[in-house]
Design a protein around this motif. Sequence first.
Motif, PDB file in Angstrom:
ATOM      1  N   GLU A 150      -4.485 -12.052  10.989  1.00  0.00           N
ATOM      2  CA  GLU A 150      -4.668 -10.450  12.118  1.00  0.00           C
ATOM      3  C   GLU A 150      -3.247  -9.611  10.601  1.00  0.00           C
ATOM      4  OE1 GLU A 150      -3.820 -11.536  15.248  1.00  0.00           O
ATOM      5  OE2 GLU A 150      -4.993 -12.306  16.145  1.00  0.00           O
ATOM      6  N   GLY A 151      -3.156  -9.577   9.686  1.00  0.00           N
ATOM      7  CA  GLY A 151      -2.487  -8.676   9.178  1.00  0.00           C
ATOM      8  C   GLY A 151      -0.876  -8.573   9.507  1.00  0.00           C
ATOM      9  N   LYS A 152      -0.310  -9.396   9.731  1.00  0.00           N
ATOM     10  CA  LYS A 152       0.999  -9.568  10.003  1.00  0.00           C
ATOM     11  C   LYS A 152       2.482  -9.357   8.786  1.00  0.00           C
ATOM     12  CE  LYS A 152       1.924 -13.872  10.734  1.00  0.00           C
ATOM     13  NZ  LYS A 152       3.201 -14.313   8.976  1.00  0.00           N
ATOM     14  N   SER A 153       1.541 -10.060   8.184  1.00  0.00           N
ATOM     15  CA  SER A 153       3.193  -9.991   6.718  1.00  0.00           C
ATOM     16  C   SER A 153       2.563  -8.763   5.952  1.00  0.00           C
ATOM     17  CB  SER A 153       1.790 -11.280   6.134  1.00  0.00           C
ATOM     18  OG  SER A 153       2.564 -11.952   6.112  1.00  0.00           O
ATOM     19  N   THR A 154       1.180  -8.467   5.853  1.00  0.00           N
ATOM     20  CA  THR A 154       0.975  -6.746   4.932  1.00  0.00           C
ATOM     21  C   THR A 154       1.979  -5.321   5.763  1.00  0.00           C
ATOM     22  OG1 THR A 154      -1.414  -7.719   4.574  1.00  0.00           O
ATOM     23  CG2 THR A 154      -0.510  -5.353   4.428  1.00  0.00           C
ATOM     24  N   VAL A 155       1.277  -5.851   7.271  1.00  0.00           N
ATOM     25  CA  VAL A 155       2.234  -4.678   7.545  1.00  0.00           C
ATOM     26  C   VAL A 155       3.849  -5.140   8.019  1.00  0.00           C
ATOM     27  CG1 VAL A 155       3.174  -4.460  10.339  1.00  0.00           C
ATOM     28  CG2 VAL A 155       0.517  -4.698  10.161  1.00  0.00           C
ATOM     29  N   ALA A 156       4.588  -6.284   7.657  1.00  0.00           N
ATOM     30  CA  ALA A 156       5.843  -6.563   7.721  1.00  0.00           C
ATOM     31  C   ALA A 156       6.453  -5.829   5.832  1.00  0.00           C
ATOM     32  CB  ALA A 156       6.364  -8.300   7.657  1.00  0.00           C
ATOM     33  N   ALA A 157       5.653  -5.468   4.875  1.00  0.00           N
ATOM     34  CA  ALA A 157       6.005  -5.735   3.769  1.00  0.00           C
ATOM     35  C   ALA A 157       5.538  -4.174   3.984  1.00  0.00           C
ATOM     36  CB  ALA A 157       5.320  -6.179   2.643  1.00  0.00           C
ATOM     37  N   ASN A 158       4.571  -3.369   4.355  1.00  0.00           N
ATOM     38  CA  ASN A 158       4.436  -1.754   3.764  1.00  0.00           C
ATOM     39  C   ASN A 158       5.950  -1.427   4.759  1.00  0.00           C
ATOM     40  OD1 ASN A 158       2.083  -1.198   3.130  1.00  0.00           O
ATOM     41  ND2 ASN A 158       1.576  -3.108   3.373  1.00  0.00           N
ATOM     42  N   VAL A 181       3.234 -15.541   2.607  1.00  0.00           N
ATOM     43  CA  VAL A 181       2.493 -15.083   1.943  1.00  0.00           C
ATOM     44  C   VAL A 181       3.214 -13.419   1.195  1.00  0.00           C
ATOM     45  CG1 VAL A 181       0.610 -15.859   2.902  1.00  0.00           C
ATOM     46  CG2 VAL A 181       1.436 -13.581   3.561  1.00  0.00           C
ATOM     47  N   ILE A 182       4.735 -13.384   1.752  1.00  0.00           N
ATOM     48  CA  ILE A 182       5.091 -12.640   1.074  1.00  0.00           C
ATOM     49  C   ILE A 182       5.260 -12.244  -0.471  1.00  0.00           C
ATOM     50  CG2 ILE A 182       7.250 -11.800   1.515  1.00  0.00           C
ATOM     51  CD1 ILE A 182       6.004 -10.520   3.215  1.00  0.00           C
ATOM     52  N   HIS A 183       6.305 -13.944  -0.972  1.00  0.00           N
ATOM     53  CA  HIS A 183       5.923 -13.591  -2.259  1.00  0.00           C
ATOM     54  C   HIS A 183       4.540 -13.810  -2.599  1.00  0.00           C
ATOM     55  CE1 HIS A 183       4.876 -17.774  -1.610  1.00  0.00           C
ATOM     56  NE2 HIS A 183       4.007 -17.422  -2.571  1.00  0.00           N
ATOM     57  N   ARG A 184       3.127 -13.458  -1.999  1.00  0.00           N
ATOM     58  CA  ARG A 184       2.425 -12.504  -3.102  1.00  0.00           C
ATOM     59  C   ARG A 184       1.911 -11.443  -3.030  1.00  0.00           C
ATOM     60  NH1 ARG A 184      -0.098 -17.878  -0.861  1.00  0.00           N
ATOM     61  NH2 ARG A 184      -1.409 -16.702   0.295  1.00  0.00           N
ATOM     62  N   TYR A 224       0.619  -1.242  -0.023  1.00  0.00           N
ATOM     63  CA  TYR A 224      -0.182  -0.041  -0.237  1.00  0.00           C
ATOM     64  C   TYR A 224       1.266   1.534  -0.224  1.00  0.00           C
ATOM     65  CZ  TYR A 224      -4.192   3.128   1.076  1.00  0.00           C
ATOM     66  OH  TYR A 224      -5.346   3.396   0.804  1.00  0.00           O
ATOM     67  N   VAL A 225       1.427   1.393   1.245  1.00  0.00           N
ATOM     68  CA  VAL A 225       2.451   2.557   0.599  1.00  0.00           C
ATOM     69  C   VAL A 225       3.147   2.975  -0.354  1.00  0.00           C
ATOM     70  CG1 VAL A 225       3.403   2.224   3.432  1.00  0.00           C
ATOM     71  CG2 VAL A 225       4.758   1.243   1.792  1.00  0.00           C
ATOM     72  N   SER A 226       3.373   1.479  -1.093  1.00  0.00           N
ATOM     73  CA  SER A 226       3.518   1.902  -2.398  1.00  0.00           C
ATOM     74  C   SER A 226       3.451   2.239  -3.420  1.00  0.00           C
ATOM     75  CB  SER A 226       5.161   0.942  -2.994  1.00  0.00           C
ATOM     76  OG  SER A 226       6.222   0.422  -1.855  1.00  0.00           O
ATOM     77  N   GLU A 227       1.989   2.222  -3.525  1.00  0.00           N
ATOM     78  CA  GLU A 227       1.533   2.835  -4.242  1.00  0.00           C
ATOM     79  C   GLU A 227       0.721   3.642  -3.819  1.00  0.00           C
ATOM     80  OE1 GLU A 227      -1.750  -0.835  -3.865  1.00  0.00           O
ATOM     81  OE2 GLU A 227      -0.639  -2.070  -4.691  1.00  0.00           O
ATOM     82  N   LYS A 228       0.460   3.942  -2.901  1.00  0.00           N
ATOM     83  CA  LYS A 228      -0.311   5.401  -2.112  1.00  0.00           C
ATOM     84  C   LYS A 228       0.491   6.004  -1.282  1.00  0.00           C
ATOM     85  CE  LYS A 228      -4.737   3.127  -3.585  1.00  0.00           C
ATOM     86  NZ  LYS A 228      -6.552   3.499  -3.075  1.00  0.00           N
ATOM     87  N   PRO A 229       1.441   6.715  -1.736  1.00  0.00           N
ATOM     88  CA  PRO A 229       2.382   7.029  -0.685  1.00  0.00           C
ATOM     89  C   PRO A 229       1.466   8.381  -0.122  1.00  0.00           C
ATOM     90  CG  PRO A 229       3.664   7.403  -2.953  1.00  0.00           C
ATOM     91  CD  PRO A 229       2.058   7.004  -3.277  1.00  0.00           C
ATOM     92  N   LEU A 230       0.723   9.430  -0.454  1.00  0.00           N
ATOM     93  CA  LEU A 230       0.678  10.041   0.205  1.00  0.00           C
ATOM     94  C   LEU A 230      -0.510  10.028   1.346  1.00  0.00           C
ATOM     95  CD1 LEU A 230       0.566  12.971  -2.661  1.00  0.00           C
ATOM     96  CD2 LEU A 230       3.183  12.634  -1.202  1.00  0.00           C
ATOM     97  N   SER A 231      -1.031   9.166   0.784  1.00  0.00           N
ATOM     98  CA  SER A 231      -2.421   8.441   1.728  1.00  0.00           C
ATOM     99  C   SER A 231      -2.044   8.440   3.444  1.00  0.00           C
ATOM    100  CB  SER A 231      -2.796   6.875   1.328  1.00  0.00           C
ATOM    101  OG  SER A 231      -1.698   6.003   1.785  1.00  0.00           O
ATOM    102  N   GLN A 232      -3.006   8.799   3.944  1.00  0.00           N
ATOM    103  CA  GLN A 232      -2.787   8.354   5.147  1.00  0.00           C
ATOM    104  C   GLN A 232      -2.054   7.277   5.794  1.00  0.00           C
ATOM    105  OE1 GLN A 232      -7.106   8.717   7.004  1.00  0.00           O
ATOM    106  NE2 GLN A 232      -6.402  11.915   6.706  1.00  0.00           N
TER     107      GLN A 232
END
Length: 229
Positions: free
Chosen positions: A84-92, A115-118, A43-51
Amino acid sequence: LAFLIEYMDDTLKTPEDINRHLGLPVLGLIGGMGKRNGSNGVYVSEKPLSQIAEAFRNLRTNLEFASLEKPIKILQVTSAGPGEGKSTVAANLAAVIAQGERSVLLLDADLRRPVIHRLLGITNNQGLIDLLRNPAVFDSIVTEWGTPPARAITSGELPPNPTELLASTRMDTVLNNLREKADIVIIDTAPTIITDPIVISAKVDGGLVVIEPGKTKIGAAQVMMEQRQ
Protein backbone atom coordinates in the motif's frame (compact mmCIF):
# COMPACT_ATOMS: atom_id res chain seq x y z
CA LEU A 1 -24.30 -3.88 -12.56
CA ALA A 2 -22.43 -0.69 -11.72
CA PHE A 3 -24.54 -0.13 -8.60
CA LEU A 4 -23.97 -3.76 -7.54
CA ILE A 5 -20.19 -3.40 -7.93
CA GLU A 6 -20.27 -0.19 -5.91
CA TYR A 7 -22.37 -1.85 -3.19
CA MET A 8 -19.99 -4.79 -2.90
CA ASP A 9 -16.86 -2.60 -2.81
CA ASP A 10 -15.65 -2.70 0.81
CA THR A 11 -12.56 -0.50 0.37
CA LEU A 12 -11.73 2.99 1.59
CA LYS A 13 -11.89 5.40 -1.35
CA THR A 14 -12.20 8.98 -0.07
CA PRO A 15 -11.07 11.09 2.91
CA GLU A 16 -14.70 11.05 4.04
CA ASP A 17 -14.60 7.23 4.14
CA ILE A 18 -11.50 7.34 6.33
CA ASN A 19 -13.02 9.83 8.73
CA ARG A 20 -16.34 7.98 8.92
CA HIS A 21 -15.02 4.43 9.31
CA LEU A 22 -11.76 5.05 11.20
CA GLY A 23 -12.29 8.40 12.92
CA LEU A 24 -8.92 9.63 11.67
CA PRO A 25 -7.98 12.93 10.02
CA VAL A 26 -6.42 12.82 6.57
CA LEU A 27 -3.05 14.59 6.72
CA GLY A 28 -2.13 14.29 3.06
CA LEU A 29 -3.15 13.05 -0.37
CA ILE A 30 -0.30 11.66 -2.50
CA GLY A 31 -0.79 10.90 -6.19
CA GLY A 32 0.62 7.94 -8.07
CA MET A 33 4.37 8.13 -8.67
CA GLY A 34 4.78 5.50 -11.35
CA LYS A 35 8.19 3.93 -11.94
CA ARG A 36 11.22 5.77 -10.59
CA ASN A 37 14.43 5.69 -12.56
CA GLY A 38 16.51 8.11 -10.49
CA SER A 39 19.63 7.45 -8.54
CA ASN A 40 18.00 6.74 -5.20
CA GLY A 41 14.37 5.90 -5.98
CA VAL A 42 12.98 8.77 -3.88
CA TYR A 43 10.56 10.87 -5.89
CA VAL A 44 10.85 14.15 -3.98
CA SER A 45 14.62 14.11 -4.50
CA GLU A 46 14.35 13.37 -8.20
CA LYS A 47 11.54 15.84 -8.93
CA PRO A 48 11.49 18.46 -6.14
CA LEU A 49 9.26 20.84 -8.14
CA SER A 50 6.59 18.26 -8.97
CA GLN A 51 3.04 18.20 -7.61
CA ILE A 52 3.83 15.02 -5.72
CA ALA A 53 6.79 16.68 -4.00
CA GLU A 54 4.49 19.55 -3.05
CA ALA A 55 1.99 17.01 -1.66
CA PHE A 56 4.74 15.61 0.57
CA ARG A 57 5.64 19.12 1.72
CA ASN A 58 1.98 19.62 2.66
CA LEU A 59 2.11 16.33 4.58
CA ARG A 60 5.23 17.55 6.39
CA THR A 61 3.47 20.81 7.32
CA ASN A 62 0.31 19.05 8.47
CA LEU A 63 2.34 16.71 10.68
CA GLU A 64 4.03 19.72 12.27
CA PHE A 65 0.67 21.38 12.99
CA ALA A 66 -0.77 18.11 14.32
CA SER A 67 2.05 17.86 16.85
CA LEU A 68 2.32 21.47 18.04
CA GLU A 69 1.45 20.67 21.66
CA LYS A 70 3.43 17.43 21.75
CA PRO A 71 6.27 17.35 19.19
CA ILE A 72 6.83 14.00 17.52
CA LYS A 73 10.38 12.73 17.86
CA ILE A 74 9.66 9.18 16.69
CA LEU A 75 7.05 8.63 13.97
CA GLN A 76 5.87 5.18 12.91
CA VAL A 77 4.67 4.59 9.34
CA THR A 78 2.52 1.53 8.69
CA SER A 79 -0.46 0.29 6.71
CA ALA A 80 -3.25 -2.25 7.03
CA GLY A 81 -1.86 -4.55 4.35
CA PRO A 82 1.17 -5.09 2.14
CA GLY A 83 1.81 -3.16 -1.05
CA GLU A 84 0.00 0.00 0.00
CA GLY A 85 3.02 2.29 -0.25
CA LYS A 86 4.07 2.73 3.38
CA SER A 87 7.82 2.38 2.68
CA THR A 88 7.62 4.78 -0.26
CA VAL A 89 5.81 7.31 1.91
CA ALA A 90 8.33 6.87 4.75
CA ALA A 91 11.33 7.42 2.45
CA ASN A 92 9.86 10.43 0.64
CA LEU A 93 8.67 11.99 3.89
CA ALA A 94 12.17 11.62 5.33
CA ALA A 95 13.64 13.29 2.24
CA VAL A 96 11.22 16.21 2.32
CA ILE A 97 11.85 16.77 6.04
CA ALA A 98 15.58 16.89 5.30
CA GLN A 99 14.84 19.46 2.59
CA GLY A 100 13.22 21.54 5.33
CA GLU A 101 16.62 21.73 7.05
CA ARG A 102 15.80 19.32 9.87
CA SER A 103 17.93 16.30 10.73
CA VAL A 104 16.03 13.10 10.03
CA LEU A 105 16.84 9.43 10.56
CA LEU A 106 14.95 6.77 8.60
CA LEU A 107 14.84 3.38 10.35
CA ASP A 108 13.69 0.20 8.62
CA ALA A 109 12.00 -1.86 11.33
CA ASP A 110 10.14 -4.08 8.86
CA LEU A 111 11.96 -7.28 9.78
CA ARG A 112 9.81 -9.39 7.46
CA ARG A 113 10.06 -7.73 4.03
CA PRO A 114 12.39 -4.73 4.28
CA VAL A 115 12.58 -2.50 1.19
CA ILE A 116 14.08 0.80 2.39
CA HIS A 117 17.57 -0.22 1.25
CA ARG A 118 16.25 -0.88 -2.26
CA LEU A 119 14.41 2.44 -2.40
CA LEU A 120 17.54 4.30 -1.35
CA GLY A 121 19.97 2.20 -3.39
CA ILE A 122 22.12 1.29 -0.39
CA THR A 123 23.37 -2.01 1.04
CA ASN A 124 21.64 -3.97 3.76
CA ASN A 125 24.63 -5.83 5.17
CA GLN A 126 24.20 -4.30 8.63
CA GLY A 127 21.33 -2.51 10.30
CA LEU A 128 18.81 -2.55 13.12
CA ILE A 129 19.58 -6.14 14.09
CA ASP A 130 23.22 -5.22 14.71
CA LEU A 131 22.14 -2.17 16.69
CA LEU A 132 19.96 -4.36 18.89
CA ARG A 133 22.96 -6.58 19.59
CA ASN A 134 25.29 -3.67 20.32
CA PRO A 135 24.11 -0.01 20.48
CA ALA A 136 27.74 1.14 20.20
CA VAL A 137 27.85 0.23 16.47
CA PHE A 138 25.58 3.15 15.49
CA ASP A 139 28.25 5.10 13.59
CA SER A 140 29.23 2.08 11.50
CA ILE A 141 25.71 1.13 10.37
CA VAL A 142 24.14 4.52 9.63
CA THR A 143 24.20 5.63 5.98
CA GLU A 144 23.82 9.12 4.54
CA TRP A 145 21.65 9.47 1.43
CA GLY A 146 19.91 12.13 -0.62
CA THR A 147 20.49 15.88 -1.09
CA PRO A 148 20.38 17.52 1.38
CA PRO A 149 21.61 14.46 3.26
CA ALA A 150 19.37 12.40 5.50
CA ARG A 151 20.47 9.28 7.35
CA ALA A 152 19.15 5.74 7.28
CA ILE A 153 19.51 2.53 9.21
CA THR A 154 18.40 -0.53 7.26
CA SER A 155 17.00 -3.72 8.76
CA GLY A 156 20.12 -5.84 8.54
CA GLU A 157 19.98 -9.62 8.56
CA LEU A 158 16.42 -10.86 9.09
CA PRO A 159 15.95 -12.62 12.45
CA PRO A 160 13.83 -15.70 13.21
CA ASN A 161 12.00 -13.87 16.04
CA PRO A 162 11.22 -10.31 14.86
CA THR A 163 8.22 -9.72 17.15
CA GLU A 164 10.18 -10.63 20.28
CA LEU A 165 13.09 -8.39 19.29
CA LEU A 166 10.86 -5.39 18.55
CA ALA A 167 9.02 -5.85 21.86
CA SER A 168 12.23 -6.20 23.87
CA THR A 169 13.82 -3.76 26.28
CA ARG A 170 16.77 -3.65 23.86
CA MET A 171 14.46 -2.01 21.33
CA ASP A 172 13.45 0.51 24.00
CA THR A 173 17.12 1.31 24.52
CA VAL A 174 17.74 1.70 20.77
CA LEU A 175 14.80 4.09 20.34
CA ASN A 176 15.77 6.14 23.38
CA ASN A 177 19.27 6.52 21.94
CA LEU A 178 17.95 7.45 18.50
CA ARG A 179 15.88 10.27 20.00
CA GLU A 180 19.15 12.08 20.64
CA LYS A 181 20.53 11.48 17.14
CA ALA A 182 18.04 13.47 15.01
CA ASP A 183 15.22 15.99 15.10
CA ILE A 184 12.84 13.24 14.02
CA VAL A 185 13.13 9.47 13.57
CA ILE A 186 10.83 7.89 10.98
CA ILE A 187 10.28 4.15 11.44
CA ASP A 188 9.02 2.02 8.56
CA THR A 189 7.28 -0.99 10.09
CA ALA A 190 5.52 -4.05 8.72
CA PRO A 191 1.78 -3.93 7.90
CA THR A 192 -0.58 -4.54 10.80
CA ILE A 193 -1.68 -7.92 9.49
CA ILE A 194 1.10 -9.14 11.78
CA THR A 195 1.95 -8.19 15.37
CA ASP A 196 5.27 -6.40 14.83
CA PRO A 197 3.95 -2.85 14.25
CA ILE A 198 1.51 -3.18 17.13
CA VAL A 199 4.32 -3.66 19.65
CA ILE A 200 6.25 -0.77 18.07
CA SER A 201 3.25 1.56 18.35
CA ALA A 202 3.54 1.53 22.15
CA LYS A 203 7.11 2.86 21.92
CA VAL A 204 6.66 5.83 19.52
CA ASP A 205 5.24 9.35 19.76
CA GLY A 206 2.87 9.12 16.81
CA GLY A 207 1.80 7.01 13.88
CA LEU A 208 1.09 7.63 10.21
CA VAL A 209 -1.23 5.13 8.52
CA VAL A 210 -0.94 4.81 4.75
CA ILE A 211 -4.22 4.08 2.95
CA GLU A 212 -4.38 3.20 -0.74
CA PRO A 213 -7.80 4.25 -2.12
CA GLY A 214 -9.68 1.36 -3.64
CA LYS A 215 -7.32 -1.23 -2.13
CA THR A 216 -7.33 -0.87 1.66
CA LYS A 217 -10.24 -2.87 3.07
CA ILE A 218 -12.51 -1.12 5.58
CA GLY A 219 -12.56 -4.16 7.85
CA ALA A 220 -8.78 -4.57 7.84
CA ALA A 221 -8.29 -0.89 8.64
CA GLN A 222 -10.81 -1.06 11.49
CA VAL A 223 -9.08 -4.11 12.97
CA MET A 224 -5.78 -2.22 12.73
CA MET A 225 -7.21 0.69 14.70
CA GLU A 226 -8.65 -1.62 17.37
CA GLN A 227 -5.26 -3.30 17.81
CA ARG A 228 -3.48 0.05 18.22
CA GLN A 229 -5.82 1.22 21.01
